[in-house]
Write an enzyme that holds these catalytic residues in place. Structure first.
Site, PDB file in Angstrom:
ATOM      1  N   ARG A  95      15.891   0.398  -8.389  1.00 57.64           N
ATOM      2  CA  ARG A  95      15.568   1.300  -9.484  1.00 57.64           C
ATOM      3  C   ARG A  95      15.812   2.756  -9.085  1.00 57.64           C
ATOM      4  NH1 ARG A  95       9.546   3.177 -10.914  1.00 57.64           N
ATOM      5  NH2 ARG A  95      10.035   4.488 -12.695  1.00 57.64           N
ATOM      6  N   TYR A 120      14.086   7.253  -5.920  1.00 58.71           N
ATOM      7  CA  TYR A 120      13.169   6.445  -5.125  1.00 58.71           C
ATOM      8  C   TYR A 120      13.761   5.901  -3.826  1.00 58.71           C
ATOM      9  CZ  TYR A 120      10.492   6.626  -9.417  1.00 58.71           C
ATOM     10  OH  TYR A 120       9.797   7.060 -10.520  1.00 58.71           O
ATOM     11  N   GLU A 160      -4.199   8.813  -3.075  1.00 59.19           N
ATOM     12  CA  GLU A 160      -3.185   8.652  -4.116  1.00 59.19           C
ATOM     13  C   GLU A 160      -1.842   9.095  -3.547  1.00 59.19           C
ATOM     14  OE1 GLU A 160      -1.999  10.643  -8.425  1.00 59.19           O
ATOM     15  OE2 GLU A 160      -3.986  11.009  -7.607  1.00 59.19           O
ATOM     16  N   HIS A 218       2.590   9.302  -4.246  1.00 59.73           N
ATOM     17  CA  HIS A 218       3.760   9.208  -5.119  1.00 59.73           C
ATOM     18  C   HIS A 218       4.994   9.448  -4.273  1.00 59.73           C
ATOM     19  CE1 HIS A 218       1.348   8.931  -8.701  1.00 59.73           C
ATOM     20  NE2 HIS A 218       0.586   9.877  -8.169  1.00 59.73           N
ATOM     21  N   ALA A 274       3.324   4.825 -13.092  1.00 56.24           N
ATOM     22  CA  ALA A 274       3.147   5.417 -14.422  1.00 56.24           C
ATOM     23  C   ALA A 274       1.701   5.347 -14.910  1.00 56.24           C
ATOM     24  CB  ALA A 274       4.079   4.745 -15.422  1.00 56.24           C
ATOM     25  N   ARG A 323       9.181  16.694 -12.137  1.00 58.43           N
ATOM     26  CA  ARG A 323       9.687  15.759 -13.148  1.00 58.43           C
ATOM     27  C   ARG A 323       9.097  16.096 -14.520  1.00 58.43           C
ATOM     28  NH1 ARG A 323       9.311   9.928 -10.879  1.00 58.43           N
ATOM     29  NH2 ARG A 323      10.827   9.588 -12.542  1.00 58.43           N
ATOM     30  N   PRO A 360       3.184  -0.467 -11.519  1.00 58.53           N
ATOM     31  CA  PRO A 360       4.346  -0.991 -12.227  1.00 58.53           C
ATOM     32  C   PRO A 360       5.676  -0.426 -11.743  1.00 58.53           C
ATOM     33  CG  PRO A 360       3.132   0.530 -13.630  1.00 58.53           C
ATOM     34  CD  PRO A 360       2.297   0.295 -12.410  1.00 58.53           C
ATOM     35  N   ASN A 361       6.643  -1.320 -11.725  1.00 58.30           N
ATOM     36  CA  ASN A 361       8.043  -1.046 -11.408  1.00 58.30           C
ATOM     37  C   ASN A 361       8.314  -0.747  -9.942  1.00 58.30           C
ATOM     38  OD1 ASN A 361       8.912  -1.381 -14.153  1.00 58.30           O
ATOM     39  ND2 ASN A 361       7.956   0.592 -14.562  1.00 58.30           N
ATOM     40  N   ASN A 374      -0.588   3.824  -5.178  1.00 53.99           N
ATOM     41  CA  ASN A 374       0.471   4.406  -5.998  1.00 53.99           C
ATOM     42  C   ASN A 374       0.421   3.651  -7.316  1.00 53.99           C
ATOM     43  OD1 ASN A 374       2.764   5.282  -7.291  1.00 53.99           O
ATOM     44  ND2 ASN A 374       4.078   5.161  -5.493  1.00 53.99           N
TER      45      ASN A 374
END
Length: 137
Positions: free
Chosen positions: A17, A22, A95, A97, A74, A104, A9-10, A71
């Site tokens: 964003r 990012y 995985e 990110h 969330a 964070r 998502p996103n 990825n």
């Protein structure tokens, strides 16, 4: 070699964003560049904002591809279902990110994917995807 990048998502909003977190590049532009750097690979891309669609895609490619770069965004921190899908397949999953999730919010320190992934690459911006690809090679 057949590899797919699956984004959650996103991540379709990359370039718009939170560019301070990012970056300013869209994923589509980055993916085009990545494909040109590795022309001998069959490199595919899939993105969804919907958890079930991500699980379906993981299951769909999880026995026929040579690698998955995931990825889950969330969903990494909330989805037992995606973690279980990664555990259930034969294809190795890396995985990734873009940001350093450990710098964070605390909830981003937990991953339901990591225990079942071949490896984890965190915090190198979009370069995280290429590092994951290199690890599969």
């Amino acid at each position: 070699m057949k590899v797919i990048i699956i984004n959650g998502p996103n991540l379709n909003l990359l370039g718009k964003r939170e560019p301070e977190v990012y970056g300013k590049e869209t994923f589509e532009d980055y993916f085009t560049l990545l494909k040109s750097k590795y022309p001998t690979l069959a490199l595919d891309y899939y993105q969804s904002n919907i958890e079930g669609e991500l699980i379906t895609k993981i299951q769909e490619v999880g026995f026929s591809y040579d690698g998955i770069i995931l990825n889950a965004a969330a969903y990494t921190h909330t989805s037992i279902g995606i973690g279980d899908a990664v555990k259930a397949i034969a294809t190795p999953v890396i995985e990734v990110h873009i940001s350093n999730t450990f710098s964070r919010e605390d909830f981003r320190h937990q991953s339901y994917i990591s225990p079942n992934a071949k490896g984890v690459i965190i915090g190198f911006g979009l370069k995280s995807y290429e590092l994951a690809l290199q690890s599969l090679l």
